[in-house]
Design a protein around this motif. Structure first.
Motif, PDB file in Angstrom:
ATOM      1  N   LEU A   1      71.452 114.915  38.991  1.00  0.00           N
ATOM      2  CA  LEU A   1      72.074 116.169  38.529  1.00  0.00           C
ATOM      3  C   LEU A   1      72.309 117.120  39.696  1.00  0.00           C
ATOM      4  N   ASN A   2      71.315 117.207  40.561  1.00  0.00           N
ATOM      5  CA  ASN A   2      71.401 118.150  41.676  1.00  0.00           C
ATOM      6  C   ASN A   2      72.493 117.737  42.657  1.00  0.00           C
TER       7      ASN A   2
ATOM      8  N   VAL B   1      66.814 114.306  38.060  1.00  0.00           N
ATOM      9  CA  VAL B   1      66.980 115.604  38.723  1.00  0.00           C
ATOM     10  C   VAL B   1      67.807 115.417  40.002  1.00  0.00           C
TER      11      VAL B   1
ATOM     12  N   SER C   1      63.927 121.849  33.856  1.00  0.00           N
ATOM     13  CA  SER C   1      64.776 122.676  32.987  1.00  0.00           C
ATOM     14  C   SER C   1      66.178 122.756  33.567  1.00  0.00           C
ATOM     15  N   ILE C   2      67.129 122.910  32.666  1.00  0.00           N
ATOM     16  CA  ILE C   2      68.518 123.100  33.104  1.00  0.00           C
ATOM     17  C   ILE C   2      69.035 124.400  32.474  1.00  0.00           C
TER      18      ILE C   2
ATOM     19  N   LEU D   1      77.076 123.003  33.895  1.00  0.00           N
ATOM     20  CA  LEU D   1      75.699 123.272  34.352  1.00  0.00           C
ATOM     21  C   LEU D   1      75.680 124.324  35.454  1.00  0.00           C
TER      22      LEU D   1
ATOM     23  N   LYS E   1      72.317 125.539  36.820  1.00  0.00           N
ATOM     24  CA  LYS E   1      71.084 125.512  37.620  1.00  0.00           C
ATOM     25  C   LYS E   1      70.115 124.461  37.087  1.00  0.00           C
ATOM     26  N   ILE E   2      69.344 123.887  38.015  1.00  0.00           N
ATOM     27  CA  ILE E   2      68.268 122.954  37.631  1.00  0.00           C
ATOM     28  C   ILE E   2      66.983 123.450  38.286  1.00  0.00           C
ATOM     29  N   ASP E   3      65.884 123.406  37.555  1.00  0.00           N
ATOM     30  CA  ASP E   3      64.577 123.725  38.155  1.00  0.00           C
ATOM     31  C   ASP E   3      63.656 122.527  38.011  1.00  0.00           C
ATOM     32  N   HIS E   4      62.988 122.179  39.101  1.00  0.00           N
ATOM     33  CA  HIS E   4      62.003 121.094  39.099  1.00  0.00           C
ATOM     34  C   HIS E   4      61.297 121.131  40.445  1.00  0.00           C
TER      35      HIS E   4
ATOM     36  N   THR F   1      59.845 125.466  33.346  1.00  0.00           N
ATOM     37  CA  THR F   1      60.750 125.061  34.434  1.00  0.00           C
ATOM     38  C   THR F   1      60.330 123.773  35.131  1.00  0.00           C
TER      39      THR F   1
END
Ligand SMILES: Cc1ncc(COP(=O)(O)O)c(C=O)c1O
Length: 427
Positions: A295-296, A292, A347-348, A316, A318-321, A175
């Motif tokens: 995208l967010n 990120v 990660s997406i 999409l 969810k995004i994790d970072h 992630t």
């Protein structure tokens, strides 16, 4: 700062530069380019590749000295047999020891370094979270011989006993989320246990786990240290206080018998790679953080009918970072721990599994491949190699390309996916 000319040009007697080769206060890039100057012997600017496995002893019988580890006068750059030391890996380890801020050893791969760590510390319990599945595989192999037990990393401190390990991966695979090293170091040390840190996703200059109490720092050098997807490498760096207790010497001795050393070609490639470590990692970290954020913003923007947001929201979920861990940023520890920037992996999670399966084939600038850390951007539908993760998740490793090009590539691929799914639903 002034650097002596003999240091740059090399010297017949490299030993005279060893104790203090005068680089302590230099920047990371200056170190990755000069920390091995004291090992220069010839006139080559680019270090030569030495492939020999064995090295001639002195022809003068009076100079013959049997190799004894405890001998303080043992020459550090005279090699006997390459399972012990070899010129290219010694040079690579000289730079690594400087930049990781603790004496370092290299291994044939990240997993062989982790195995060597378990063999050396031989804990009864290891507290760990999911993270890279391969490390759990190594624990399984080791447990077969030792009965090693796994605990959850967030278990009550009372479950840990002296000699146990908390092994933490931060940022975490796949992630890219970050965890508070200081808190885990305090927990481990309060019980006489040790903190070992897999810092593969946070290479220099992003974070220094020793600052927060790590006893040993591990890297899969295959990733950012190598940086070009062309070498396998593992690294263990020992906290200088632990090195004084003999940890490095023991690991070095055990490596000779485990035989899990890197080849000379990898040592040579490793030095070539380290020269540009800071340039690469800074660029990769900046690129990833910008992507990120874009995208967010698109995912959470109010703009629901047009533009990037519409395309991103269609596919999409969810995004994790680490850059999105707002609570931890507010608390303060995260920016202190990752003072050099966030990791270049995130990660997406797509809305549907079919999107995750199809996305990599729609991208032009991302290779669909496992691994990470190279100059080229990679994306992996993570279920291909890790059966434990959500089948809608893709791991993204950002390279050194222009971030706007990567953004445009993602956007066109999302667009193509969403058009394809509209087409599918009309059939
Ligand atoms: C966090 C982490 N640790 C360890 C490893 C293992 O490294 P290697 O493939 O060099 O054995 C990997 C590999 O992906 C990894 O991502």
């Amino acid at each position: 700062m002034a650097i002596s000319t003999s240091l740059v040009n090399g010297s017949e007697n490299a030993e005279e530069h060893r104790p203090d080769h005068g680089l302590a206060n230099l920047s990371l890039s200056s170190k990755t380019i000069h920390a091995d100057d004291y090992l220069n012997k010839g006139r080559d600017v680019a270090p030569p590749l030495h492939v020999s496995t064995t090295f001639r002893y002195n022809r003068d019988p009076d100079q013959l000295k049997a190799h004894r580890k405890e001998d303080p006068d043992e020459p550090y750059d005279e090699h006997v047999y390459s399972r012990h030391t070899a010129p290219n890996t010694t040079r690579f380890e000289a730079i690594l020891s400087d930049i990781l801020k603790g004496p370092a050893l290299t291994y044939a791969s990240g997993l062989s370094a982790f195995h060597a760590l378990l063999v050396f510390l031989n804990p009864k319990r290891i507290a760990i979270r999911n993270g890279y599945h391969g490390c759990h595989g190594v624990i399984g192999v080791h447990a077969k011989l030792t009965g090693l037990k796994k605990l959850d990393i967030d278990c009550p401190a009372e479950e840990l006993q002296p000699g146990d390990i908390i092994h933490i991966e931060t940022p975490l695979n796949p992630t890219g989320s970050a965890y508070n090293l200081k808190a885990y170091a305090e927990k481990a040390h309060s019980r006489g246990a040790f903190l070992t840190v897999d810092s593969t996703f946070g290479p220099p200059p992003l974070q220094d786990p020793f600052l927060w109490g790590a006893d040993v720092v591990m890297h899969s050098g295959t990733k950012y240290i190598g940086g070009h997807s062309d070498l396998l490498c593992g690294i263990l760096a020992v906290n200088p206080a632990r090195a004084k207790e003999g940890w490095w010497d023991k690991l070095f001795e055990e490596r000779l018998f485990l035989g899990n050393v890197m080849g000379s070609m990898e040592g040579w490639l490793g030095v070539r790679s380290l020269r540009t470590l800071e340039l690469r990692v800074e660029r990769q970290s900046n690129n990833a953080t910008k992507l990120v954020a874009w995208l967010n913003f698109a995912l959470h923007s109010e703009e629901s009918v047009a533009g990037d947001a519409k395309v991103v929201k269609a596919v999409l979920a969810k995004i994790d970072h680490a850059s999105l861990q707002y609570e931890d940023i507010k608390e303060g520890w995260l920016l202190k721990q990752m003072a050099g920037g966030f990791g270049p992996v995130f990660s997406i999670t797509m809305k549907e599994q079919i999107f995750a399966r199809r996305l990599p084939s729609k991208l032009q600038l991302f290779h669909h491949a496992t691994s990470l850390g190279g100059v080229e951007s990679l994306i992996e539908w993570r279920t291909m190699t890790d059966p434990r993760v959500d089948t809608r998740l893709l791991r993204v490793s950002i390279g050194v390309e222009g971030w706007e090009d990567l953004r445009d590539d993602l956007l066109q691929a999302f667009q193509a996916l969403s058009e394809e799914s509209q087409g599918d639903s009309k059939k």
